[in-house]
Design a protein around this motif. Structure first.
Motif, mmCIF file in Angstrom:
data_model
loop_
_atom_site.group_PDB
_atom_site.id
_atom_site.type_symbol
_atom_site.label_atom_id
_atom_site.label_comp_id
_atom_site.label_asym_id
_atom_site.label_seq_id
_atom_site.Cartn_x
_atom_site.Cartn_y
_atom_site.Cartn_z
ATOM 1 N N LEU A 124 0.825 -1.210 0.000
ATOM 2 C CA LEU A 124 0.000 0.000 0.000
ATOM 3 C C LEU A 124 0.860 1.261 0.000
ATOM 4 O O LEU A 124 0.529 2.258 -0.653
ATOM 5 N N VAL A 331 -4.913 -1.614 -5.450
ATOM 6 C CA VAL A 331 -5.470 -0.954 -4.256
ATOM 7 C C VAL A 331 -6.990 -1.062 -4.269
ATOM 8 O O VAL A 331 -7.622 -1.373 -3.245
ATOM 9 N N TYR A 359 -10.692 7.122 -2.964
ATOM 10 C CA TYR A 359 -9.243 6.921 -3.055
ATOM 11 C C TYR A 359 -8.601 8.010 -3.922
ATOM 12 O O TYR A 359 -7.570 8.593 -3.548
#
Length: 446
Positions: A124, A331, A359
């Motif tokens: 991440l 992601v 995001y």
């Protein structure tokens, strides 16, 4: 209830679980389509590896000098080429099972819980970090393009250019999976090759500066030391493709007769040859021409002709649009997996739009708030990129494949581990110092 009836109920229950798992896999972005060809692998790998970080390689060379610079760059290419091969081989190392995600391979090697804690934070950090850097890079390149083509135009703040770049990402983030972004990724790959070529060919045509110097660019001993360490991180940042390699391979069909590793490796091999051509030519020619006065972006050092630099900056924008999506897709897969499997949300288009838009908005906000985020290249290169690209694959290989002690494979893996750990420890030190210096004169949301 008889024993036979119990078995029938168990079988039906297992079938329901299996059907549910398949339906979720068919919805998640990484595993929803397995129709990719070998050249999909080549395109996606070129897009995520030949990134905007390549423009900073001549600057890293000026921080390291010819000897250490050439050594670190060549070693980094060779080590990550080897670890990429390991990742491709381990995708189906267990018969009948595919490790479609990096953390799944980590869980098999380190255990269910420990594997998640080792891999997911690192992955991440790389993917979200890259996307924030791409937000800033895309905005800056748009701003440079505007300033070149409209020198007398109304001055526009960087924040607005980042918002323009983000608006494109809001739209593209609704594409469902890796295969659906192939066209975008292909355009990005072509653009990365184009601006890399512009960088080194224009430098070569310009010729070596009359007063060029290859001595250390820093006048003080602390500056030389920390600059050297920062250069190591910038080099490490350039090799980031391993974070999505298993996810890319998951899109390729596989049978016992034709395992996915064959087309995947064919594409990855082509991509790494392209990486070598681009990286070495830009790094060496850029440093040869400008020496220790080269800017942290080689395009800034070139300056002329205007039309060529404008075109190169536009190419950078198109490239980072595609790169953002290649790094964001895993992601999205993590977020959607968590919401559907752990939080029991129903798979839907609304869930996907809200999750992905949130995001993109978050990366945009951080990019606007901290536009010097590009200075974190070295920190990210050491803390996150070195582990996931240089030595975690080697550790997993030692655990799963168990090569004979003191064999060639054993020595190669331990060399990669030691080299990678050294980068992890040393690279962030110099970058953190640079960030502290920059932060002194920084104004929030400037």
């Amino acid at each position: 209830m008889t024993e036979l009836q119990n078995e029938v109920v168990d079988c039906e229950s297992q079938q329901e679980v299996s059907d549910y798992a398949k339906s979720i896999n068919d919805w998640l972005p990484v595993t929803s389509s397995r129709k990719a060809k070998w050249w999909y692998s080549a395109i996606h790998n070129i897009t995520c590896m030949v990134g905007a970080g390549i423009l900073g390689l001549p600057y890293a060379m000026s921080q390291l000098g010819w000897g250490p610079g050439v050594t670190v760059l060549v070693l980094s290419w060779a080590i990550t080429f080897y670890t990429l091969w390991q990742m491709v081989e381990m995708h189906e190392i267990v018969p009948g099972k595919r490790f479609d995600r990096y953390h799944e391979l980590g869980q098999y090697a380190f255990g269910e819980k420990l594997g998640l804690w080792i891999i997911v934070p690192q992955q991440l950090m790389v993917q979200a970090g890259c996307d924030i850097v791409y937000m800033v890079t895309g905005g800056r390149s748009l701003m440079k393009f505007y300033n070149i083509v409209s020198p007398n135009g109304t001055p526009i703040k960087l924040s607005y250019f980042i918002m323009i770049f983000a608006s494109v990402q809001f739209f593209l983030s609704n594409l469902p999976n890796f295969n659906s972004i192939t066209t975008v990724s292909c355009a990005a790959a072509v653009m990365s090759l184009s601006y890399s070529a512009i960088a080194w060919i224009a430098s070569a045509i310009k010729g070596v500066e009359p007063d060029v110097s290859y001595g250390n660019r820093f006048s003080t001993t602390p500056g030389q030391t920390f600059g050297f360490l920062s250069g190591l991180g910038t080099m490490a940042f350039a090799f980031s493709g391993h974070n999505v390699v298993l996810e890319i391979q998951a899109t390729i069909p596989s049978t016992p007769e034709k395992p996915s590793k064959k087309p995947m490796w064919k594409g990855a091999f082509v991509a790494y040859i392209v990486v070598a051509i681009c990286y070495f030519s830009v790094a060496f020619v850029g440093y040869l021409v400008f020496g220790n006065t080269v800017d942290d972006n080689i395009l800034i050092s070139l300056e002329k002709p205007d039309w060529l630099i404008a075109a190169a900056n536009l190419f950078v924008v198109i490239h980072v649009i595609g790169s953002y999506q290649v790094f964001a897709m895993p992601v999205f897969d993590m977020l959607e997996s968590f919401l559907v499997l752990k939080r029991k949300f129903k798979p839907s288009r609304t869930l996907r739009i809200v999750t992905r838009s949130s995001y993109v908005a978050l990366t945009m906000f951080i990019g606007i708030a901290f536009p010097f985020f590009g200075s974190l290249l070295s920190v990210l290169g050491g803390v996150a990129f070195a582990p996931t690209s240089y030595y975690i694959p080697c550790i997993i290989w030692l655990i799963i494949c168990k090569p004979k002690k003191y064999s060639l494979s054993w020595f190669c893996n331990w060399f990669c581990i030691i080299f990678g750990v050294a980068l992890t420890i040393l690279a962030p030190i110099g970058a953190i110092r640079e960030l502290i210096i920059e932060a002194k004169s920084y104004k929030f949301f400037s």
